[in-house]
Scaffold this motif. Structure first.
Motif: not given
Length: 383
Positions: A70, A111, A115, A181, A183-184, A187
């Motif tokens: 990411q 974080r 999740e 994870l 879908p997130h 973030a």
């Protein structure tokens, strides 16, 4: 793929509900799972030395891999830029506001763990398994089974090599984490602004060494030729006394931690598994070699005193760097971490530092570090 943990390659072990049970002495683990031997119906092996099954490490590996992706097309420089800003931020808030360094729980990876709280790691592996001479047997409920655990009897069936079974577990862990994870994922991406600011700074720089942050005694720089970031903490000139009451004068210098972008990315994602290089420099007297410094590489030898910081799971990577720098300076000035009567690497007389006296050192404004026999070492120094 990670190697199969040694705990899973014992000659015998039971895996029940995400916990590994190792053999115990007969009768020493009441209520523990037992295994009846085939060739001795009355004999049993008791399993009571429990260890948590290491599937959590697989989950962490996948979280770090996803976070790395990411950052943006493998841009390792993003991690270096973000780490530099985080170090500067924590340094300022500590010095100006007296606040403690941030913990790792405030970081991106934690974080992601939040999740994943609904994704039970124990569900990634069978609830019952016998690990017997490097073979993995699924345990099936059976009235007269050879395995007795938690009031039920089981029969071991379908043996496969433990290594092959471990590969399947890793694949299942990777799939489960990524599915949960994905879908997130956005973030958990790094903030792009530190990288933008860092690239602007480099574009405007005219010198090879670019100052990223400077608040003495801490300084962060970037070497544009070697693409290396350095976190440095300066220390004052000092006079040390050895066990024979002789004084030696050392000039001021810096203790640094440095690495390239790829290593810094690995450090952010997994501090305990990543090694940052160290350097001790005393520019005004390069011929002097501090007793705690390697003669060739100028790296700090601290008997693990500095390295232990990177295994502190309560600290964020930025906080680790600051505390490691502070501890490195303490090693240089006071000898902390030696755990011996005298310096374990080199005597002060072998450092090429000039001899002096306490009176002369004071007149030169040097920090005075006497030898204290009761403490079996030099006096603790507070900067």
């Amino acid at each position: 793929m990670a190697e199969c943990p040694a705990v899973l390659l014992r000659y015998a072990a039971l895996l029940l509900g995400g916990t590994v049970y190792l053999p115990s002495e007969p009768g020493s683990a009441p209520g523990a799972p037992t295994f009846r031997l085939v060739d001795a119906p009355e004999g049993t092996i008791e399993f009571g030395h429990a260890q948590t099954f290491p599937v959590a490490a697989l989950v962490d590996d996948q979280v770090r891999a996803l976070m790395s992706e990411q950052a943006g097309d493998g841009d390792e420089l993003a991690f270096a830029a973000a780490l530099a800003e985080d170090v500067a931020h924590q340094w300022r808030r500590s010095r100006e506001q007296g606040l403690p360094y941030e913990t790792r729980s405030q970081q991106l990876i934690e974080r992601a763990h939040d999740e994943l709280s609904a994704c039970d790691a124990a569900r990634l592996v069978p609830d019952q398994l016998l690990l017997w001479f490097r073979r993995a047997y699924a345990l099936v409920p059976q009235a007269e089974g050879r395995i007795t655990a938690h009031g039920q009897s089981y029969e071991p069936i379908a043996p496969i090599p433990v290594d092959r079974w471990w590969c399947v577990v890793q694949e299942r862990a990777a799939a489960a984490v990524r599915e949960h994870l994905r879908p997130h994922a956005a973030a958990f991406a790094l903030d792009p602004r530190p990288l933008e600011r860092f690239r602007t700074l480099l574009a405007e720089a005219a010198e090879r060494e670019v100052t990223v942050f400077d608040d003495p005694p801490l300084r962060i720089t970037w070497d544009t030729h070697e693409s290396v970031m350095s976190f440095a903490m300066s220390f004052p000139g000092f006079a040390q006394q050895d066990a024979w009451k002789r004084w030696y004068a050392f000039p001021p210098g810096t203790f640094s931690l440095y690495a390239g972008p790829r290593t810094l990315r690995d450090f952010v994602l997994s501090p305990g598994a990543t090694r940052l290089h160290t350097r001790v420099a005393m520019p005004s007297a390069s011929d002097i070699i501090h007793p705690f410094v390697s003669e060739m590489g100028r790296e700090l030898c601290s008997a693990g005193h500095v390295e232990m910081i990177f295994c502190d799971e309560d600290l964020s990577p930025a906080a680790m760097i600051i505390k490691a720098l502070e501890r490195g300076v303490q090693v240089l000035l006071g000898g902390q971490g030696s755990r011996t009567r005298a310096n374990p690497y080199r005597k002060l007389a072998e450092s090429h530092a000039p001899r002096t006296t306490r009176w002369a050192a004071k007149r030169q404004g040097l920090m005075i570090i006497p030898w204290v026999n009761s403490e079996r070492g030099r006096k603790t120094v507070k900067l």
